[in-house]
Design an enzyme around this catalytic site. Structure first.
Site, PDB file in Angstrom:
ATOM      1  N   LEU A  96       0.842  -1.204   0.000  1.00  9.89           N
ATOM      2  CA  LEU A  96       0.000   0.000   0.000  1.00  9.89           C
ATOM      3  C   LEU A  96       0.876   1.254   0.000  1.00  9.89           C
ATOM      4  O   LEU A  96       1.926   1.285   0.644  1.00  9.89           O
ATOM      5  CB  LEU A  96      -0.905  -0.016   1.232  1.00  9.89           C
ATOM      6  CG  LEU A  96      -1.921  -1.175   1.242  1.00  9.89           C
ATOM      7  CD1 LEU A  96      -2.544  -1.338   2.618  1.00  9.89           C
ATOM      8  CD2 LEU A  96      -3.007  -0.967   0.177  1.00  9.89           C
ATOM      9  N   HIS A 112       1.603 -10.709   9.851  1.00  6.43           N
ATOM     10  CA  HIS A 112       2.765 -11.052   9.049  1.00  6.43           C
ATOM     11  C   HIS A 112       3.395 -12.320   9.615  1.00  6.43           C
ATOM     12  O   HIS A 112       3.575 -12.437  10.827  1.00  6.43           O
ATOM     13  CB  HIS A 112       3.776  -9.900   9.079  1.00  6.43           C
ATOM     14  CG  HIS A 112       4.977 -10.172   8.230  1.00  6.43           C
ATOM     15  ND1 HIS A 112       4.946 -10.080   6.859  1.00  6.43           N
ATOM     16  CD2 HIS A 112       6.239 -10.568   8.555  1.00  6.43           C
ATOM     17  CE1 HIS A 112       6.140 -10.401   6.375  1.00  6.43           C
ATOM     18  NE2 HIS A 112       6.945 -10.703   7.376  1.00  6.43           N
ATOM     19  N   GLU A 177      -1.188 -17.953  14.079  1.00  4.30           N
ATOM     20  CA  GLU A 177      -1.830 -16.743  13.529  1.00  4.30           C
ATOM     21  C   GLU A 177      -3.311 -16.747  13.880  1.00  4.30           C
ATOM     22  O   GLU A 177      -3.890 -15.706  14.234  1.00  4.30           O
ATOM     23  CB  GLU A 177      -1.663 -16.700  12.004  1.00  4.30           C
ATOM     24  CG  GLU A 177      -0.233 -16.542  11.544  1.00  4.30           C
ATOM     25  CD  GLU A 177      -0.125 -16.383  10.027  1.00  4.30           C
ATOM     26  OE1 GLU A 177      -0.958 -15.694   9.420  1.00  4.30           O
ATOM     27  OE2 GLU A 177       0.821 -16.960   9.445  1.00  4.30           O
TER      28      GLU A 177
HETATM   29  C1  GAR Z   1      -0.872 -15.814   6.260  1.00  2.00           C
HETATM   30  O1  GAR Z   1       0.142 -16.688   6.633  1.00  2.00           O
HETATM   31  C2  GAR Z   1      -0.443 -14.382   6.474  1.00  2.00           C
HETATM   32  O2  GAR Z   1       0.366 -14.193   7.606  1.00  2.00           O
HETATM   33  C3  GAR Z   1       0.341 -14.124   5.223  1.00  2.00           C
HETATM   34  O3  GAR Z   1      -0.397 -14.751   4.201  1.00  2.00           O
HETATM   35  C4  GAR Z   1      -1.109 -15.864   4.747  1.00  2.00           C
HETATM   36  C5  GAR Z   1      -2.559 -15.700   4.381  1.00  2.00           C
HETATM   37  O4  GAR Z   1      -3.304 -16.816   4.745  1.00  2.00           O
HETATM   38  N1  GAR Z   1       0.473 -12.729   4.997  1.00  2.00           N
HETATM   39  C6  GAR Z   1       1.538 -12.173   4.422  1.00  2.00           C
HETATM   40  O5  GAR Z   1       2.491 -12.805   4.019  1.00  2.00           O
HETATM   41  C7  GAR Z   1       1.472 -10.663   4.320  1.00  2.00           C
HETATM   42  N2  GAR Z   1       2.686 -10.145   3.809  1.00  2.00           N
HETATM   43  P1  GAR Z   1      -4.913 -16.717   4.848  1.00  2.00           P
HETATM   44  O6  GAR Z   1      -5.413 -16.098   3.546  1.00  2.00           O
HETATM   45  O7  GAR Z   1      -5.343 -18.143   4.967  1.00  2.00           O
HETATM   46  O8  GAR Z   1      -5.263 -15.898   6.031  1.00  2.00           O
END
Ligand code: GAR
Length: 199
Positions: A96, A112, A177
């Site tokens: 962004l 992240h 997460e």
């Molecule tokens: C997650 O692991 C998140 O932390 C990562 O993408 C994945 C999305 O999974 N985000 C990044 O890398 C941001 N730079 P999800 O669509 O199943 O939530």
């Protein structure tokens, strides 16, 4: 809960498993409510899942715009009518611009998959394994103009195991997460920015 619930918009690009943990938590007694899910990818699996929970969705395909500013103007036009108090980036894979970030200053969160400040950007799990780190994890942080660098609002750790592949480590981190992001949003929505540390 006294007072109005905070209005939350979630931005996704993919399957939306983090989005789902936020939506499920907000479907309970919660200081915030989900008002909109927006994807920059028309086929993102998360869109259908959000709709199934009765949450309005929109798509703003970044490929329809000549530059980031054009894309973000369209994104803003979709977000503003929903009047979000908080924006959660949940697997949203577009960088962004500072202009967009400033507009939502102090109100935009991201998850992240690394223990920031380690490994901003992509391929976080491969980089942690390559470096021989004993632990990896995930971070929820406030979004600021510098990529993956805003104030930390929560962090969760997992061990890196012998023989770990990036995929195996990613799966283990993703489980964390799913615990961390709802815990942080629940706290943040009450105006409390004290970081959450798990486990
Ligand atoms: C997650 O692991 C998140 O932390 C990562 O993408 C994945 C999305 O999974 N985000 C990044 O890398 C941001 N730079 P999800 O669509 O199943 O939530």
């Amino acid at each position: 809960m006294s007072g109005a619930r905070r209005r939350v918009a979630i931005l996704i690009s993919g399957g939306g498993s983090n989005m789902m943990t936020l939506l499920r938590d907000m479907a309970t007694d919660h200081p915030a409510e989900a008002v909109l899910v927006v994807s920059n990818r028309p086929g993102a699996g998360g869109l259908e899942k959000a709709r199934a929970l009765g949450v309005p969705t929109a798509t703003v395909d970044h490929r329809d715009y000549p530059d980031r500013e054009g894309f973000e103007a369209a994104l803003t036009a979709v977000l503003e009518p929903a009047r979000p108090d908080i924006i959660c980036l949940a697997g949203f894979m577009r960088v962004l611009t500072p202009g967009f970030v400033r507009r939502w200053h102090g109100r935009m969160l991201n998850i992240h998959p690394s223990l920031l400040p380690k490994y901003p950007g992509l391929h976080t799990h491969a980089r942690a394994i390559e470096a021989g780190d004993a632990e990896a994890g995930c971070t929820v942080h406030e979004v600021t103009p510098e990529l993956d660098a805003g104030p930390v609002l929560g962090q969760a750790r997992v061990p890196v195991l012998p023989g770990d592949t990036p995929e195996a480590l990613a799966a283990r981190v993703l489980e964390m997460e799913h615990r961390l992001y709802p815990a942080v949003l629940r706290r943040f929505a009450t105006g409390d920015r004290t970081p959450v540390f798990l486990p």
